[in-house]
Each structure stands twice: as structure tokens, then as C-alpha cells.
Design a protein around this motif. Structure first.
Motif, mmCIF file in Angstrom:
data_model
loop_
_atom_site.group_PDB
_atom_site.id
_atom_site.type_symbol
_atom_site.label_atom_id
_atom_site.label_comp_id
_atom_site.label_asym_id
_atom_site.label_seq_id
_atom_site.Cartn_x
_atom_site.Cartn_y
_atom_site.Cartn_z
ATOM 1 N N TYR A 71 -10.250 9.783 59.715
ATOM 2 C CA TYR A 71 -9.562 10.742 60.285
ATOM 3 C C TYR A 71 -8.127 10.885 59.794
ATOM 4 N N ALA A 74 -7.485 14.439 56.762
ATOM 5 C CA ALA A 74 -6.980 15.876 56.955
ATOM 6 C C ALA A 74 -5.373 15.968 56.885
ATOM 7 N N PHE A 88 -16.791 23.470 67.842
ATOM 8 C CA PHE A 88 -16.984 22.796 69.037
ATOM 9 C C PHE A 88 -17.271 23.909 70.220
ATOM 10 N N TYR A 102 -4.858 19.641 64.294
ATOM 11 C CA TYR A 102 -4.876 18.307 65.505
ATOM 12 C C TYR A 102 -3.552 17.487 64.889
ATOM 13 N N LYS B 162 -2.772 16.913 74.122
ATOM 14 C CA LYS B 162 -3.334 16.728 72.799
ATOM 15 C C LYS B 162 -4.543 15.610 73.162
ATOM 16 N N ALA B 163 -4.100 14.477 73.688
ATOM 17 C CA ALA B 163 -4.989 13.405 73.735
ATOM 18 C C ALA B 163 -6.296 13.854 74.563
ATOM 19 N N ASN B 165 -7.423 16.965 74.581
ATOM 20 C CA ASN B 165 -8.079 17.825 73.891
ATOM 21 C C ASN B 165 -9.062 16.902 72.536
ATOM 22 N N ALA B 166 -8.583 15.786 72.295
ATOM 23 C CA ALA B 166 -9.048 15.211 71.443
ATOM 24 C C ALA B 166 -10.318 14.408 72.113
ATOM 25 N N ALA B 169 -12.856 17.225 72.094
ATOM 26 C CA ALA B 169 -13.406 17.574 70.787
ATOM 27 C C ALA B 169 -14.326 16.468 70.417
ATOM 28 N N LEU B 175 -18.322 14.661 64.592
ATOM 29 C CA LEU B 175 -18.247 14.789 62.982
ATOM 30 C C LEU B 175 -17.152 15.804 62.964
ATOM 31 N N ALA B 176 -16.873 16.974 63.533
ATOM 32 C CA ALA B 176 -15.756 17.892 63.346
ATOM 33 C C ALA B 176 -14.614 17.232 64.196
ATOM 34 N N ALA B 177 -14.663 16.392 64.832
ATOM 35 C CA ALA B 177 -13.620 15.769 65.424
ATOM 36 C C ALA B 177 -12.811 14.774 64.357
ATOM 37 N N LYS B 178 -13.654 14.107 63.422
ATOM 38 C CA LYS B 178 -13.272 13.245 62.575
ATOM 39 C C LYS B 178 -12.594 14.072 61.414
ATOM 40 N N LEU B 179 -13.159 15.315 61.085
ATOM 41 C CA LEU B 179 -12.762 16.236 60.007
ATOM 42 C C LEU B 179 -11.255 16.778 60.476
ATOM 43 N N ALA B 180 -11.108 16.940 61.686
ATOM 44 C CA ALA B 180 -9.924 17.353 62.215
ATOM 45 C C ALA B 180 -8.898 16.497 62.494
ATOM 46 N N GLY B 181 -9.155 15.388 61.934
ATOM 47 C CA GLY B 181 -8.089 14.418 61.776
ATOM 48 C C GLY B 181 -7.978 13.210 63.050
ATOM 49 N N ILE B 182 -8.855 13.440 63.996
ATOM 50 C CA ILE B 182 -8.925 12.683 65.489
ATOM 51 C C ILE B 182 -9.350 11.331 65.054
ATOM 52 N N ASN B 183 -8.792 10.446 65.535
ATOM 53 C CA ASN B 183 -9.379 8.960 65.416
ATOM 54 C C ASN B 183 -10.192 9.005 66.596
#
Lengths: 233, 290
Positions: A71, A74, A88, A102, B162-163, B165-166, B169, B175-183
Motif C-alpha cells: 500500500y 502508490a 470497485f 487515496y 476517508k477511513a 471509504n477505505a 473499497a 487488490l484494487a484497494a491495495k493498489l490505491a494505497g490503502i493499508n
């Protein structure tokens, strides 16, 4: 910009990449060509952190990536529009784009969203609809748009034309050409090797987890062995 | 008439409790796709801790936050020790882990507390208010108000922060969440913590009316589960409406048929929903395009 040396990765006991040496310079479009199962997607996943590596090194602008959690990448400017789009689906189009940013906290997020809408007007029309209801081509645009929201220095595009009608494929590749004019560095994986090589500066040919050819896009397009194996000529 | 109003009051009260349990389910489901069957134990941790603290002289305003914090710690520990190490396992495996955790927590509470039934006095006394000839406990108002507040906060949190939405997501596409930079790991832990807090708050509010004991969580979780199924899995509004409906159905079954069948009503609802309306009232049918 991106340097990979001796990279290996495995799914359980099965090694799928057997020591890859690979680089991308700033401003280049590099394409990976290979049959299904050659390891193209695995290599991309290693770069974006979705797939842990078992040996070797990856560094991005001299920052080691192989020890960094997925994470955080990005934030460095690595964006990945993955194979199969992975949008999503139960969120609306605009939320998808917002989530692409994000990791950002600047005030230009809305401006970048507008920029994506300018590039893909159909996304603007559907901005309040659930992304899962978009057509395949629109979902692909959304996946690319979401990746652009990262403000990438390096953009990884995995099979952006998969399953799309020819007219949409053209549109996606026009977008890639546009991004190139803006100076973006792109790693492109494509089934359609001919199209990929025609937009790329350089290419690598991957066979069963090893790089077997590499060189300028022009020389690869004209190489008789590659023409026979991948370009159907 | 007064009888009908009385059943409505008791239905709304237990319904609001089920709604809170269902909201807790919804949070964890929205982050991870897991139905956390130890949700009922969070409710009991809330109620039991408050009861034991009050019995030893701690005032309610201090006992309640301590109980909620205890549940939050339990929720985070559950994630860290049981769910995180099994990441990547099929969902069914994770759900079975939560059933195991529920049995473990019950054993733990039996040891730490006791096997007695506990309660404490309602926050605004025990004097019921007469409306249309029916008696409304002031604690019922606390319970209804509490679950409405939790619902509003949860909807706001999931859609506007934001949290939040995380969390959405992460459940939508990890997988997409990780790519968006979400821990995604800490996002899921947050969902478990908030869900535990929601459950514990329900326990704190409900115990003066429903009483509590170390094993009260099982039925609580099943009723909350029925509420979520009826409302539509993953939808906060569904959890709220589903909870209230299950509570009302239960109260009318107990009142007009027989209190022996009270618990059966909720499970009959699960069957009917699964047979005739698998998406529930507010459920979304997920469409996938290839």
C-alpha cells in the motif's frame, strides 16, 4: 527509473519467474510480450507489491521496493491498472476515481478528476452510476482513470485491451499515446503484440518466466523469430 | 389497543438491540466479507463488564466507556490473532474461525466473570411511562435512541470519511484497494474495533432490560444475523429496518401466539428470506461483467 535484477517469484512451491533482469528509463514506454502463463502479470504484480518476491531486487528511483508493503507504493508514484480491471463495482464512478487518489492530501484531486473526465467523457456522463454497471470498455477507462489519479510517475497497464471491441482498443491506445506525449513512463502488457510494439519504445519477450529477447520496438517488430511466434506473420 | 401498543414497545426495544448487532455485522462484512459470529459476544462483554463494574461501585458513566474499550480490545485481538494470520483463506474458513472465537470468548467470560445472570438499573430509573395504557420503560428510549445514533454515525462514517471509504473499497476489491494505497490490514482491524464498540454499546444499553449472562451472545448474534439477512446483507439501512422488524415480529409472536415460539419467529424469517428474497429488503445484487 525502475531497475530489476535477478527477480524470482513463486506461487507456493512453483517458481514462475526465474531471475528477471529488466529496466525502464524515465519517459519510456516499455512493453512485455509473451504467451499466457509466461509471467507477464506476475512481473507486474511484483512491481506493484501484490506478489511477494523470493529473490532479487527491485528499485524505483533508487528506493528499494522489495521490502516495502504494497500500500505504500502508490505514494511513490507507481500506479497499476490491473488485468481484469478490478474496479470497485458497488461504488459509483466518481468514488472510484476519488479512491485512486487515496494516498494524496493535496487540493488538486478534483482538478485531476476533471482531467480524467476530459480524457474519457463517457465517465463524466456516468459519474453517479455504479461502476459495476458500466460496459467492459467503460470499466477499462475507469481502471486507467483511477490509476491516473495516483499521479503516477510509472504507470503499469496490464492487458488494457482485453475483451474490448476493436474501436475501443483504438481508443485505449490513443490514450496511451496521449499519456506518452505528457511524458509518462509506462509499462504495458498486451496480448496484441503488434499494437503494443507499435506504441512502445522498447520491448521484452517473456517465455516461461525468463526474458528471451529484448530490444527496441522496431527491431523486435522486424525480428523474424518474433514475427513468427507473436505477430502471426 | 393497550396490548397492541405494549407489544409494539417491547418489539421496538428488542428490535433496536438486534439492529445494533446487525450494524456491527454490517461493518465487518463491509470491510472483509466475513460474517463475524462472535458479534454477540461483543454485546455480552459490554453488558457484563458494565454490570460487574457497577456492582463494585463504579458509576455508570465510567463503567460504560470501560466496557466499550474492553470490547474494542477484544475485537482488535480477535482480528490480529485469528483473522489476520488466516488472510487469504476462503471466506467460509474465516467465518468458522469467528464461530471458534465466539466459543472461546464465552469460555473466557465464564472464567473472568461468572455464570450468573446480571443486570443493573436503567439509566433514567425504572419508573415506566404510561402511553395509551401501555408501559414504556425509560431505558427503551435509551436503547432506541442509541441504535439510531449508531446508525447515523455509521452511515456518515462509511460514506463521508476517508477511513469509511477505505473500508468499502477493501470489501469491494481488496487488490484494487491495495493498489490505491490503502493499508487493507489496518482498515480491517479498524472495522473489527468499531464493530466491537457498536456491539458493546448495544450491550451496555440493553442489559437493564434484557439482562445478560456469559452465554447470552449466541442468541443475540443469531437474531442480529436474521435482522441482517432480512434487511439485506451489507446495507446499514437494511440492518436497522431488519432489526426493528425482527423485534416486532418476535414481540407479536410472543404476545398473540405463544412466547414459546418467540425465538422461532426470527429463524422462520431467515428461511423465508433465503427462499423468496435472498437479497433481503435493501440488498444489492452484485453484477459482474467479464
Amino acid at each position: 527509473m525502475l531497475d530489476i535484477s535477478g527477480l524470482k517469484t513463486a506461487y507456493g512451491p512453483i517458481e514462475v519467474l526465474h531471475g528477471i533482469d529488466f529496466y525502464i528509463a524515465e519517459g519510456e514506454i516499455v512493453t512485455l510480450i509473451g504467451a499466457n502463463g509466461a509471467g507477464k502479470t506476475s512481473l507486474m504484480h511484483c512491481i506493484s507489491g501484490l506478489q511477494p518476491i523470493t529473490a532479487g531486487k527491485i528499485s524505483f528511483n533508487d528506493i528499494p521496493l522489495h521490502t516495502m508493503p504494497d500500500y505504500k507504493r502508490a505514494g511513490l508514484g507507481i500506479a497499476h491498472a490491473p488485468e481484469g480491471r478490478h474496479i470497485f463495482g458497488d461504488m459509483i464512478v466518481e468514488e472510484n476515481l476519488t479512491l485512486g487518489a487515496y494516498h494524496r492530501s493535496d487540493h488538486e484531486i478534483q482538478a485531476d478528476i476533471d482531467d480524467v473526465y476530459k480524457m474519457f467523457p463517457v465517465l463524466y456522463e456516468k459519474r453517479h452510476l455504479h461502476a459495476g454497471g458500466l460496459s467492459g470498455g467503460q470499466q477499462q477507462m475507469l481502471a486507467i482513470g483511477r490509476a491516473l489519479m495516483v499521479r503516477p510517475k510509472l504507470l503499469l497497464l496490464d492487458e488494457p485491451s482485453m475483451g474490448l471491441a476493436p474501436i475501443l482498443v483504438d481508443q485505449i491506445f490513443e490514450t496511451i499515446a496521449l499519456l506518452r506525449e505528457r511524458g509518462m513512463t509506462i509499462l504495458l502488457v498486451e496480448q496484441n503484440a503488434y499494437v503494443a510494439l507499435s506504441v512502445a519504445d522498447r520491448g521484452y519477450v517473456l517465455e516461461t518466466g525468463k526474458i528471451v529477447f529484448s530490444g527496441d520496438a522496431d527491431s523486435l517488430i522486424n525480428d523474424p523469430r518474433i514475427r513468427e511466434a507473436y505477430l502471426g506473420a | 389497543m393497550s396490548e397492541f401498543v405494549q407489544f409494539c414497545f417491547s418489539g421496538l426495544t428488542v428490535g433496536a438491540i438486534y439492529a445494533s448487532v446487525a450494524l456491527g455485522f454490517t461493518l465487518i462484512y463491509n470491510a472483509s466479507g466475513v460474517i463475524n459470529f462472535s458479534q454477540g459476544e461483543f454485546v455480552v462483554i459490554g453488558g457484563m463488564t458494565t454490570a460487574v463494574l457497577i456492582a463494585s461501585g463504579v458509576p455508570i458513566w465510567l463503567a460504560a466507556p470501560i466496557a466499550i474499550i474492553a470490547a474494542v480490545i477484544a475485537g482488535m485481538t480477535l482480528y490480529k490473532l485469528a483473522i489476520e494470520p488466516a488472510r487469504g483463506a476462503p471466506l467460509v474458513t474465516l467465518i468458522i474461525i469467528t464461530i471458534g472465537a465466539s466459543i472461546f470468548l464465552r469460555g473466557l467470560m465464564q472464567t473472568v466473570f461468572d455464570k450468573q445472570i446480571h443486570r443493573y438499573e436503567g439509566f433514567s430509573g425504572e419508573q415506566s411511562i404510561a402511553i395509551f395504557g401501555a408501559a414504556l420503560l425509560p431505558q427503551s428510549i435509551w436503547i432506541l435512541g442509541g441504535s439510531l445514533v449508531v446508525f447515523v454515525l455509521l452511515v456518515w462514517f462509511l460514506s463521508r470519511t476517508k477511513a469509511g471509504n477505505a473500508i468499502r473499497a477493501t470489501s469491494s476489491d481488496i487488490l484494487a484497494a491495495k493498489l490505491a494505497g490503502i493499508n487493507t490490514n489496518s482498515t480491517m482491524m479498524l472495522a473489527f474495533a468499531l464493530s466491537a464498540a457498536t456491539g458493546a454499546l448495544a450491550g451496555v444499553l440493553a442489559t437493564p432490560v434484557t439482562f445478560t449472562s456469559y452465554d447470552a451472545g449466541v442468541l443475540m448474534a443469531l437474531k442480529g444475523f436474521a435482522a441482517m439477512m432480512l434487511g439485506g446483507v451489507g446495507s446499514p439501512a437494511g440492518a436497522l429496518i431488519g432489526g426493528i422488524l425482527i423485534g416486532l415480529i418476535e414481540a407479536f409472536t410472543a404476545g398473540y401466539i405463544s412466547s414459546d415460539y418467540k425465538d422461532a419467529a426470527a429463524f422462520l424469517v431467515i428461511f423465508l428470506v433465503l427462499f423468496f428474497m435472498p437479497g433481503g429488503l435493501f440488498g444489492m445484487v452484485r453484477v459482474e461483467r467479464v
